[in-house]
Design a protein around this motif. Structure first.
Motif, PDB file in Angstrom:
ATOM      1  N   GLY A 179      44.573  39.640  28.934  1.00  0.00           N
ATOM      2  CA  GLY A 179      43.377  39.736  27.960  1.00  0.00           C
ATOM      3  C   GLY A 179      42.336  38.520  28.149  1.00  0.00           C
ATOM      4  N   GLY A 180      42.933  37.246  28.526  1.00  0.00           N
ATOM      5  CA  GLY A 180      41.879  36.272  28.926  1.00  0.00           C
ATOM      6  C   GLY A 180      40.919  36.508  29.691  1.00  0.00           C
ATOM      7  N   LEU A 181      41.523  37.232  31.070  1.00  0.00           N
ATOM      8  CA  LEU A 181      40.534  37.557  31.988  1.00  0.00           C
ATOM      9  C   LEU A 181      39.595  38.669  32.007  1.00  0.00           C
ATOM     10  N   VAL A 182      40.056  39.428  30.752  1.00  0.00           N
ATOM     11  CA  VAL A 182      39.235  40.530  30.453  1.00  0.00           C
ATOM     12  C   VAL A 182      37.713  39.868  29.832  1.00  0.00           C
ATOM     13  N   ALA A 183      37.969  38.927  29.087  1.00  0.00           N
ATOM     14  CA  ALA A 183      36.787  38.017  28.120  1.00  0.00           C
ATOM     15  C   ALA A 183      36.131  37.184  29.386  1.00  0.00           C
ATOM     16  N   SER A 184      36.681  36.534  30.124  1.00  0.00           N
ATOM     17  CA  SER A 184      36.055  35.873  31.074  1.00  0.00           C
ATOM     18  C   SER A 184      35.474  36.261  32.494  1.00  0.00           C
TER      19      SER A 184
END
Length: 267
Positions: A189-194
């Motif tokens: 999820g963090g990778l999707v946003a960043s």
């Protein structure tokens, strides 16, 4: 209960991981194919008497995986230890552990083995070389040998800790697996946003006011469009004739359309 791994097999896994691990890197599974090839000797030793179970575990081991190569030794060591203690029953726990650790380990590994290592030691070597000191040529070689030694030790460190995890927490596998899965999903999820970025450059002029579509979307949910793109990609990959290569062309076409919305709507 599966068989015990020999030290020779662990060493073979270690050296396979040391050099050819990323030779089969691809956009679909990244290091996954290499991971499956690296642990192949261990799979043969653990499940040699059950070909179907071996195929099942190899198929799982060859799934998506990506981390700093130096840190992958820790994960592989723990992976094999869990399978040695728990057999194929450890499949879900192993997959959750891999997905949960590869992101955090990549952050640590990239910082230590790439950023800091290259910046510090190669800078020192460069200054020696500029001053005409031959020892500067040896610094990268010496430090590289130290990293190889560290990676070798990491394999057995991960293996010993994985055995401890399996023996001490065998009755708590379900909660551990769930926690690792949550960690993995959080990392993704963090990778999707960043990593996935897109800004909708679509504006409408109403009288003297200019209305930005992107600002309204950010008010409802920041990074909404990247999330939709990722979910759309995930949905497409579930289709029978879709693969990662075709998905790239679909995303390129989608980018062209989204990038020209202003012209399409004449604003």
């Amino acid at each position: 209960m599966s068989r015990q791994l020999s030290k020779k097999t662990l060493q073979k896994v270690c050296w396979r991981n040391m050099f050819p691990f990323q030779w089969s890197w691809n956009y679909e599974t990244m290091q996954g194919s290499g991971y499956g090839w690296v642990v192949w000797p261990a799979m043969k030793e653990l499940y040699g008497d059950d070909p179907e179970k071996m195929k099942e575990m190899l198929r799982a081991e060859s799934g998506y995986f990506n981390t700093t190569p130096a840190m992958s030794h820790l994960i592989m060591g723990a992976d094999l230890a869990l399978q040695e203690e728990l057999g194929a029953e450890s499949k879900d726990m192993v997959m959750a552990m891999k997905s949960g650790l590869m992101g955090p380990f990549a952050g640590v590994g990239d910082t230590i083995f790439l950023a800091i290592y290259r910046a510090v030691f190669f800078s020192i070597a460069s200054y020696f070389a500029l001053d005409g000191v031959p020892f500067g040529l040896l610094i990268p070689i010496i430090t590289s040998l130290f990293i190889i030694f560290t990676r070798y030790k990491f394999t057995f460190l991960g293996y010993s800790q994985g055995k401890k995890l399996a023996s001490e927490f065998a009755d708590r596998i379900a909660p551990i697996t769930e926690c690792a899965s949550i960690l993995g999903l959080t990392v993704v999820g963090g990778l999707v946003a960043s990593v996935v970025t897109y800004s909708l450059d679509l504006e409408f002029v109403v009288g003297e006011a200019t209305l930005s579509v992107q600002s309204y979307l950010d008010t409802m949910m920041p990074k909404l469009i990247p999330l939709v793109i990722v979910l759309f990609s995930y949905w497409l990959l579930g289709k029978k004739k879709m693969n990662s290569t075709r998905l790239i062309f679909v995303l390129l076409a989608l980018g062209m359309v989204l990038g020209n919305l202003g012209r399409i709507f004449g604003v």
